[in-house]
Motif scaffolding. Structure first.
Motif, PDB file in Angstrom:
ATOM      1  N   ASP A  14       0.839  -1.194   0.000  1.00  0.00           N
ATOM      2  CA  ASP A  14       0.000   0.000   0.000  1.00  0.00           C
ATOM      3  C   ASP A  14       0.877   1.248   0.000  1.00  0.00           C
ATOM      4  O   ASP A  14       0.593   2.227  -0.679  1.00  0.00           O
ATOM      5  CB  ASP A  14      -0.912   0.018   1.225  1.00  0.00           C
ATOM      6  N   GLU A  53     -12.594   0.908  -0.622  1.00  0.00           N
ATOM      7  CA  GLU A  53     -12.471  -0.204   0.323  1.00  0.00           C
ATOM      8  C   GLU A  53     -13.352  -1.357  -0.153  1.00  0.00           C
ATOM      9  O   GLU A  53     -14.531  -1.163  -0.462  1.00  0.00           O
ATOM     10  CB  GLU A  53     -12.986   0.215   1.703  1.00  0.00           C
ATOM     11  N   GLY A 100     -15.682  -4.542   0.599  1.00  0.00           N
ATOM     12  CA  GLY A 100     -16.564  -4.806   1.734  1.00  0.00           C
ATOM     13  C   GLY A 100     -17.928  -5.264   1.261  1.00  0.00           C
ATOM     14  O   GLY A 100     -18.104  -5.590   0.075  1.00  0.00           O
ATOM     15  N   THR A 136      -3.283  -4.048  -3.276  1.00  0.00           N
ATOM     16  CA  THR A 136      -3.636  -3.838  -1.873  1.00  0.00           C
ATOM     17  C   THR A 136      -4.632  -4.896  -1.407  1.00  0.00           C
ATOM     18  O   THR A 136      -5.124  -5.712  -2.200  1.00  0.00           O
ATOM     19  CB  THR A 136      -4.277  -2.463  -1.656  1.00  0.00           C
ATOM     20  N   LYS A 137      -5.003  -4.813  -0.130  1.00  0.00           N
ATOM     21  CA  LYS A 137      -5.987  -5.752   0.412  1.00  0.00           C
ATOM     22  C   LYS A 137      -7.366  -5.539  -0.227  1.00  0.00           C
ATOM     23  O   LYS A 137      -8.228  -6.407  -0.157  1.00  0.00           O
ATOM     24  CB  LYS A 137      -6.085  -5.614   1.936  1.00  0.00           C
ATOM     25  N   ASN A 138      -7.588  -4.382  -0.827  1.00  0.00           N
ATOM     26  CA  ASN A 138      -8.846  -4.134  -1.540  1.00  0.00           C
ATOM     27  C   ASN A 138      -8.755  -4.533  -3.009  1.00  0.00           C
ATOM     28  O   ASN A 138      -9.777  -4.688  -3.674  1.00  0.00           O
ATOM     29  CB  ASN A 138      -9.198  -2.637  -1.464  1.00  0.00           C
ATOM     30  N   ARG A 154     -16.101  -9.694   0.498  1.00  0.00           N
ATOM     31  CA  ARG A 154     -16.368  -8.530  -0.345  1.00  0.00           C
ATOM     32  C   ARG A 154     -17.451  -8.862  -1.360  1.00  0.00           C
ATOM     33  O   ARG A 154     -17.684 -10.031  -1.667  1.00  0.00           O
ATOM     34  CB  ARG A 154     -15.094  -8.093  -1.073  1.00  0.00           C
TER      35      ARG A 154
END
Ligand code: FEO
Ligand code: CA
Ligand code: CA
Length: 666
Positions: free
Chosen positions: A72, A88, A90, A545-547, A578
């Motif tokens: 990131d 994000e 989710g 990234t984690k997203n 997600r």
């Protein structure tokens, strides 16, 4: 169409839709084609995903959470070619787009298309009303500019299938049922009637609607002269090598040249001459009835999963009963060409492109002027195809282009472990495609394209979805959505993971940018899933990234800069934490294999139809079956129908995304 329940996710209670999806894509390919699992040295990607300092983490195929955090930070110092701030990942009941963008609902199921369309009333639906309203479950979205204007054109939209349990609030209600002695939440459904089936048939097919941008916002033009609905009852012509063949003749059509309707129109394409291609996918689900061994299509139908016996149409329309109308199912599973510029034109099923569970039909003009179309057959262990026209595209003669798809060569793909591949022609009389083997004519080859592919030894893939050529680079991107049924002994380099829950993306390089080439090369661009979990074996670049990672790639598109955008089908709370969405993928340079989240859908929805307008300053996306998820997948009450409490069932929609203040999307 998703397949959440194929992995028997206990978080999801079973509805008719769940059961339908559990049965779809189960794999009907019993051929002995090797999956190359007997090749001991398995080839993974021949090329690192990225070069430079990030390569080490990527080569390991997985990265730790710490590495993700570092990534990131690294990204801040790295120049992404996609100029937006990642959102994000989710799950909630709303859609989300990157900051600085507007995501406006342009069309929803039940919206008016014509000046005389009735008001939509979910409690008083009728087939007559539905025929004048936007259909259900928007999937493919295409844009055909009018007079070259990028801000004014025709939106062409496929309506893939219907979710009765979501569509009919007076018929299906949330209630309780006893499961193993315990009371559980359930959807309680009524009996199907002809009235309900007729509404379903009218909600299938597609829509042509004129749209224009006014003061920066897109609007439908209700009195557009070209607006049109196509349904499961629209008269459609049949052309190409199977037209008029005995196997296409029915009591209603002894000529074998015309058929009522098109169904399960999943992805598709817009041709260089501005026609719309609707790909008929899971057509088996609409057919029911007893199949005895003396049925003339017994073996062939088995290979196509017919009868799928999910919808109740056969109870009211004999043609969907295979015991009463043995050939009707041969008249579905094709690519349908529609001229959106003429609302009175008869759509045409182009049989030269073969019969399968067509996901899409994306095309490109080859350097020699011929047109090449790519098609995935979306079933576990089925094949990737391309079609090369015999004739050449003529930019000055639209009428001449209108028959290009009737004559050409259909090829099926064989991926070798050394990174080469062969496109093998499906031509009657060549190789094993002979009368002795059940292919008496080219009509038999195209009607049974899957069976022809079996004989040629095509590579069994992990559910091929959208296959997209990139005119800038000569690459072709093949979405392979998942295959939880692949076993260790069935691995091959092109399908390198057993129980492939999250899918992968293959990049094909057509030799010398010749899309008609029969010898090409390929590599895996991405293995999907959470790269921080070693067992998943995902392979996003460490700058992701984690997203930015995702599972289950399904549709995709290429923007005017030649960059890849992917939409997904099947992300959920349990497996990926997600919802589905749109991810922008770097395919070139140092950041190759980096993915970035741009938009995500409400809980239960699938993301379809990514489509840019010609100037890439509007991104049309399709939110399909929102709310189609178990109650326990999200804590809020009434999640299954997010707006049901207001008296309105959930409504699939097409969303127009624009940048605030204007300008290119990214
Ligand atoms: Fe209709 Fe393969 O998705
Ligand atoms: Ca799809
Ligand atoms: Ca596409």
């Amino acid at each position: 169409m998703n397949d959440l329940v194929n992995d028997h996710n206990p978080d999801f209670f079973q509805t008719p839709q769940d059961l339908r999806e559990a049965k779809e894509d189960y794999g009907t390919n019993c051929s002995a084609n090797q999956t190359m699992g007997d090749i001991i040295q398995r080839r993974f990607s021949r090329r690192g995903f990225i070069g430079g300092s990030l390569a080490v983490a990527a080569i390991a195929s997985t990265v730790s959470p710490l590495a993700l955090i570092a990534a990131d930070e690294a990204r801040a110092a790295t120049i992404s070619t996609f100029n937006f701030d990642e959102i994000e990942a989710g799950i909630d009941e709303k859609h989300h787009v990157a900051a600085g963008y507007d995501a406006d609902i342009l069309l929803r199921w039940g919206d008016k298309l014509f000046a005389d369309s009735p008001e939509f009333d979910p409690l008083k639906q009728s087939a007559a009303a539905q025929e004048k309203l936007f259909g259900y479950n928007n999937d493919y979205v295409g844009f055909v500019p009018l007079e070259g204007n990028p801000d004014h054109g025709l939106l062409v939209v496929n309506h893939e299938y219907t979710n009765a349990e979501l569509m009919f609030p007076a018929w299906a209600k949330v209630g309780k049922q006893m499961v193993d002695g315990k009371e559980e939440d359930a959807v309680i459904m009524g009996e199907f009637t002809k009235e309900l089936v007729d509404i379903e048939m009218a909600a299938h097919g597609g829509t042509v609607i004129e749209i224009r941008k006014v003061d920066g916002k897109w609007q439908p033009v209700l009195d557009g002269k070209l607006n049109r609905r196509i349904t499961a009852n629209t008269e459609i012509a049949i052309s190409g090598p199977a037209a008029g063949h005995d196997r296409l003749k029915t009591k209603a059509d002894p000529t074998g040249t015309k058929v009522l309707g098109t169904i399960n129109n999943c992805a598709g394409g817009v041709t260089p001459w501005g026609t719309w291609l609707m790909a008929e996918e899971n057509i088996n689900n609409y057919f029911a009835g007893e199949m005895k061994e003396d049925h003339p299509e017994f073996a062939a139908f088995k290979r196509y999963g017919i009868p799928g016996d999910d919808y109740k149409w056969s109870a009211f329309y004999e043609r969907f009963d295979v015991s009463k109308e043995p050939n009707e199912a041969n008249r579905f599973g094709w690519v349908v060409e529609v001229d959106p510029m003429d609302p009175t034109s008869t759509p045409v099923k182009r049989t030269a492109l073969g019969r399968m569970k067509h996901e899409g039909a994306e095309s490109i003009i080859n350097k020699d002027g011929r047109v090449v179309l790519y098609c995935g057959d979306d079933e576990r262990f089925d094949y990737v195809y391309k079609f090369v026209t015999a004739g050449k595209f003529n930019p000055d003669d639209r009428a001449a282009n209108m028959t290009l798809l009737d004559d050409g060569t259909l090829y099926v793909a064989k991926f070798s472990d050394d990174g080469t591949m062969e496109w093998m022609p499906l031509v009657h009389g060549q190789g094993p495609l002979t009368t002795e083997n059940g292919f008496a004519t080219q009509a038999d080859v195209v009607i049974g394209a899957r069976l022809a592919g079996d004989l040629l030894g095509a590579t069994k893939m992990d559910r091929p979805e959208d296959v997209q050529p990139n005119p800038k680079t000569g690459k072709v991107y093949c979405m392979l959505t998942n295959n939880s049924k692949r076993k260790d002994e069935q691995l091959d380099a092109a399908n390198p993971r057993a129980k492939n829950k999250f899918g992968h993306i293959i990049e094909i390089t057509e030799t010398d940018m010749d899309f008609a080439s029969t010898k090409s090369t390929w590599e895996v661009l991405l293995k999907c899933g959470d790269p921080s979990v070693a067992e998943v074996g995902a392979s996003f670049s460490s700058a992701t990234t984690k997203n930015g990672w995702f599972g289950m790639p399904d549709n995709c598109t290429i923007d005017t800069d030649g960059r890849l955008w992917v939409s997904t089908d099947g992300n959920n709370k349990k497996d990926t934490g997600r919802t589905d969405g749109i991810w922008a993928i770097e395919t070139e340079g140092e950041l190759r294999g980096t993915s970035k989240l741009f938009f995500r859908v409400p809980v239960g929805a699938e993301m379809c139809g990514p489509c840019f307008n010609p100037t890439s300053d509007t991104f049309f996306v399709a939110v399909q079956h929102p709310g189609d998820a178990g109650l326990s997948t999200f804590e809020a009450p009434a999640t299954r129908w997010p707006d049901f409490k207001d008296g309105m069932p959930t409504r699939p929609s097409v969303v127009a995304i624009t940048k605030q203040g204007g300008g290119r999307i990214a």
